[in-house]
Scaffold this motif. Structure first.
Motif, PDB file in Angstrom:
ATOM      1  N   MET A   1      -7.421 -49.409  -2.211  1.00 24.40           N
ATOM      2  CA  MET A   1      -7.255 -48.017  -1.783  1.00 24.40           C
ATOM      3  C   MET A   1      -8.598 -47.315  -1.874  1.00 24.40           C
ATOM      4  N   THR A   2      -8.921 -46.556  -0.827  1.00 18.78           N
ATOM      5  CA  THR A   2     -10.183 -45.826  -0.804  1.00 18.78           C
ATOM      6  C   THR A   2      -9.992 -44.471  -1.469  1.00 18.78           C
ATOM      7  N   ALA A   3     -10.805 -44.226  -2.498  1.00 23.11           N
ATOM      8  CA  ALA A   3     -10.701 -42.963  -3.216  1.00 23.11           C
ATOM      9  C   ALA A   3     -11.325 -41.845  -2.389  1.00 23.11           C
ATOM     10  N   MET A   4     -10.779 -40.653  -2.540  1.00 21.21           N
ATOM     11  CA  MET A   4     -11.321 -39.498  -1.830  1.00 21.21           C
ATOM     12  C   MET A   4     -12.479 -38.923  -2.634  1.00 21.21           C
ATOM     13  N   THR A   5     -13.534 -38.540  -1.920  1.00 18.85           N
ATOM     14  CA  THR A   5     -14.700 -37.961  -2.572  1.00 18.85           C
ATOM     15  C   THR A   5     -14.457 -36.487  -2.848  1.00 18.85           C
ATOM     16  N   HIS A   6     -14.715 -36.059  -4.076  1.00 25.05           N
ATOM     17  CA  HIS A   6     -14.565 -34.661  -4.461  1.00 25.05           C
ATOM     18  C   HIS A   6     -15.931 -33.996  -4.420  1.00 25.05           C
ATOM     19  N   ALA A   7     -16.079 -33.006  -3.566  1.00 34.23           N
ATOM     20  CA  ALA A   7     -17.295 -32.187  -3.557  1.00 34.23           C
ATOM     21  C   ALA A   7     -17.095 -31.087  -4.592  1.00 34.23           C
ATOM     22  N   MET A   8     -17.879 -31.113  -5.636  1.00 32.10           N
ATOM     23  CA  MET A   8     -17.610 -30.292  -6.811  1.00 32.10           C
ATOM     24  C   MET A   8     -18.489 -29.052  -6.859  1.00 32.10           C
ATOM     25  N   LEU A   9     -17.939 -28.015  -7.460  1.00 30.67           N
ATOM     26  CA  LEU A   9     -18.666 -26.797  -7.759  1.00 30.67           C
ATOM     27  C   LEU A   9     -18.997 -26.775  -9.244  1.00 30.67           C
ATOM     28  N   LYS A  10     -19.959 -25.980  -9.595  1.00 32.46           N
ATOM     29  CA  LYS A  10     -20.363 -25.888 -11.001  1.00 32.46           C
ATOM     30  C   LYS A  10     -19.185 -25.449 -11.871  1.00 32.46           C
ATOM     31  N   GLY A  11     -18.923 -26.214 -12.924  1.00 35.44           N
ATOM     32  CA  GLY A  11     -17.831 -25.910 -13.849  1.00 35.44           C
ATOM     33  C   GLY A  11     -16.530 -26.600 -13.514  1.00 35.44           C
ATOM     34  N   SER A  12     -16.404 -27.175 -12.335  1.00 32.22           N
ATOM     35  CA  SER A  12     -15.159 -27.860 -11.965  1.00 32.22           C
ATOM     36  C   SER A  12     -15.126 -29.255 -12.574  1.00 32.22           C
ATOM     37  N   ASN A  13     -13.928 -29.847 -12.603  1.00 31.90           N
ATOM     38  CA  ASN A  13     -13.775 -31.188 -13.170  1.00 31.90           C
ATOM     39  C   ASN A  13     -12.807 -31.998 -12.326  1.00 31.90           C
ATOM     40  N   VAL A  14     -12.864 -33.311 -12.521  1.00 27.36           N
ATOM     41  CA  VAL A  14     -12.016 -34.206 -11.752  1.00 27.36           C
ATOM     42  C   VAL A  14     -11.633 -35.383 -12.654  1.00 27.36           C
ATOM     43  N   PRO A  15     -10.355 -35.807 -12.641  1.00 25.67           N
ATOM     44  CA  PRO A  15      -9.968 -36.984 -13.426  1.00 25.67           C
ATOM     45  C   PRO A  15     -10.520 -38.252 -12.794  1.00 25.67           C
ATOM     46  N   LEU A  16     -10.743 -39.245 -13.638  1.00 26.77           N
ATOM     47  CA  LEU A  16     -11.313 -40.511 -13.177  1.00 26.77           C
ATOM     48  C   LEU A  16     -10.295 -41.632 -13.319  1.00 26.77           C
ATOM     49  N   ASP A  17     -10.125 -42.386 -12.262  1.00 24.37           N
ATOM     50  CA  ASP A  17      -9.315 -43.595 -12.326  1.00 24.37           C
ATOM     51  C   ASP A  17     -10.163 -44.781 -12.772  1.00 24.37           C
ATOM     52  N   ALA A  18     -11.408 -44.786 -12.394  1.00 26.92           N
ATOM     53  CA  ALA A  18     -12.311 -45.885 -12.758  1.00 26.92           C
ATOM     54  C   ALA A  18     -12.762 -45.712 -14.202  1.00 26.92           C
TER      55      ALA A  18
END
Length: 294
Positions: A1-18
């Motif tokens: 499955m191809t993961a979607m790229t998150h374009a992040m702003l300062k202070g934002s966060n994203v969970p990691l599967d890897a």
């Protein structure tokens, strides 16, 4: 499955599967653009490193555990890259965060206008990034900046875009997290060692490490004997005008040569004991008082 790229702003966060990730810093080189170095700090729950070994940077590119390391810089169509790789799933539980930072010693980050951090799954060589964050200087005076941080959340990990700058460079960043920095050493070694044979910023090539730089005239004069008076490398010469063999006995005063066994001056004495031998024909005169009669 191809993961979607998150374009992040300062202070934002994203969970990691890897659980094993590569954090890639990328920027475009050019005239007046300083070189950028990636580094990582392993942080405990108190917000500090556990020891100086928890600092991964150009002079210590691999953590003793082998789970966090700095990869060699690369040059590609999109610019230069410097990469930190971390195996999050195997890190000691005492590591709460892995801070990913960038530093430049030649100039401030205001000259690096397109710095970006991209987070990849380390198990996927050619996959799309999991997250990207364009790092921008807040004041323009920063010489070190925290690009992002990997941190525990429950049983998993997350990535936060930070963008916090330090005007005190890598030394200031390191001391803020409890690294013991030798100030004298930091002043004498502000950045990574130059690659032998590579041109410096002025465009000239430095001498090879094993080739001594040309001595100054004073140094050359110190190493050479006096002009017109070559000297052998051993056995120092006597005073000028009075050469003496190194093993000769001391000479008497000039103009007054004397044999080695002479008596004191003005009182010559025969040296042979035979001069005092008794005469066999010698007879003592009559002894006692002599009374003469008239």
């Amino acid at each position: 499955m191809t993961a979607m790229t998150h374009a992040m702003l300062k202070g934002s966060n994203v969970p990691l599967d890897a659980m094993a990730v590569r954090a890639v810093l990328r920027w475009t080189p050019g005239a007046g653009v300083p070189d950028v170095d990636a580094s990582a700090l392993l942080i405990d729950p108190s917000g500090r490193v556990r020891s100086d070994e928890d600092f991964v940077f150009y002079n210590q590119p691999r953590h003793p555990s082998g789970l966090v390391r700095r990869l060699p810089k690369r040059s590609g169509p999109e610019g230069l890259t410097d990469t930190i790789e971390a195996d999050l799933s195997s890190l000691d539980p005492s590591v709460e965060q892995v801070v990913i930072a960038a530093s430049c010693d030649e100039a401030a980050f205001e000259r690096v206008t397109d710095l970006r951090i991209s987070l990849y799954d380390a198990a996927s060589a050619d996959g799309e990034p999991l997250a990207v964050f364009d790092v921008r200087a807040e004041t323009g005076e920063e010489t070190a900046v925290i690009c992002g941080e990997l941190y525990r959340r429950g049983d998993g990990w997350k990535f936060r875009a930070v963008g916090q700058g330090y005007p005190t460079g890598l030394v200031g960043l390191a001391t803020a997290f409890g690294i013991s920095v030798d100030e004298a050493e930091a002043a004498s070694e502000p950045g990574p060692a130059a690659v032998p044979g590579a041109p410096d910023p002025s465009g000239s090539f430095p001498p090879a490490p094993d080739t001594p730089a040309p001595d100054s005239q004073a140094t050359v004069q110190h190493q050479q004997p006096a002009y017109g008076y070559p000297q052998p490398p051993v056995a120092p010469q006597p005073a000028y005008g009075y050469p003496q063999p190194p093993t000769a006995a001391p000479q008497p005063a000039y103009g007054y040569p004397q044999p080695a066994a002479q008596p004191a001056y003005g009182y010559p004495q025969p040296a042979a004991a035979a001069a005092h031998a008794a005469d066999p024909n010698f007879v003592l005169p009559p002894q006692g008082p002599q009374f003469l009669r008239s």
